[in-house]
Design an enzyme around this catalytic site. Structure first.
Site, PDB file in Angstrom:
ATOM      1  N   HIS A  22       0.818  -1.179  -0.309  1.00 52.01           N
ATOM      2  CA  HIS A  22       0.371  -0.116  -0.194  1.00 52.01           C
ATOM      3  C   HIS A  22       0.623   1.287   0.287  1.00 52.01           C
ATOM      4  CE1 HIS A  22      -3.783  -2.359   1.249  1.00 52.01           C
ATOM      5  NE2 HIS A  22      -3.602  -2.616   1.766  1.00 52.01           N
ATOM      6  N   CYS A  34      -1.709   4.935  -5.317  1.00 52.57           N
ATOM      7  CA  CYS A  34      -2.600   4.197  -5.058  1.00 52.57           C
ATOM      8  C   CYS A  34      -3.597   4.526  -6.311  1.00 52.57           C
ATOM      9  CB  CYS A  34      -3.695   3.433  -3.587  1.00 52.57           C
ATOM     10  SG  CYS A  34      -4.333   1.820  -3.637  1.00 52.57           S
TER      11      CYS A  34
END
Length: 110
Positions: A22, A34
């Protein structure tokens, strides 16, 4: 951090890629790194299916943070070339994201 790894065959063709982790560059729903990496990778997978008629072998985790795609055997040379061009375009886009957000995305190639 997002790790984006590309695996190439001996002839240089892309045989698989894996995106994991992430970015954590912003709060959930506002993480532009992201969102960008996801859009580029899923866009390439969808473009390959739509434009070349090839469905990559994919493995994803339900909660996100992991995508692995493998290119199947393609017997038609022209179709293989289309798939490789689309994948190389994905790599160029990921490199652009990495250049601007290196602290959140790293690329590796084998």
């Amino acid at each position: 951090m997002i790790s984006f790894e590309v695996n190439r065959r001996a002839d240089g063709a892309i045989e698989a890629f894996t995106m994991s982790g992430h970015a954590d560059s912003g709060p959930y729903g506002y993480d532009i790194v992201c969102a960008g990496a996801s859009a580029v990778s899923f866009g390439a997978v969808n473009a390959i299916a739509e434009l070349a008629g090839i469905y990559l072998e994919t493995d994803m985790q339900d909660e996100g943070g992991y995508l692995h795609c493998r290119v199947p055997e393609i017997s038609d040379h022209d179709t293989e070339e289309k798939v490789q061009w689309l994948l190389e375009g994905m790599i160029v886009s990921m490199k652009s994201i990495e250049a601007n957000y290196r602290q959140f995305l790293r690329m590796e190639s084998n």
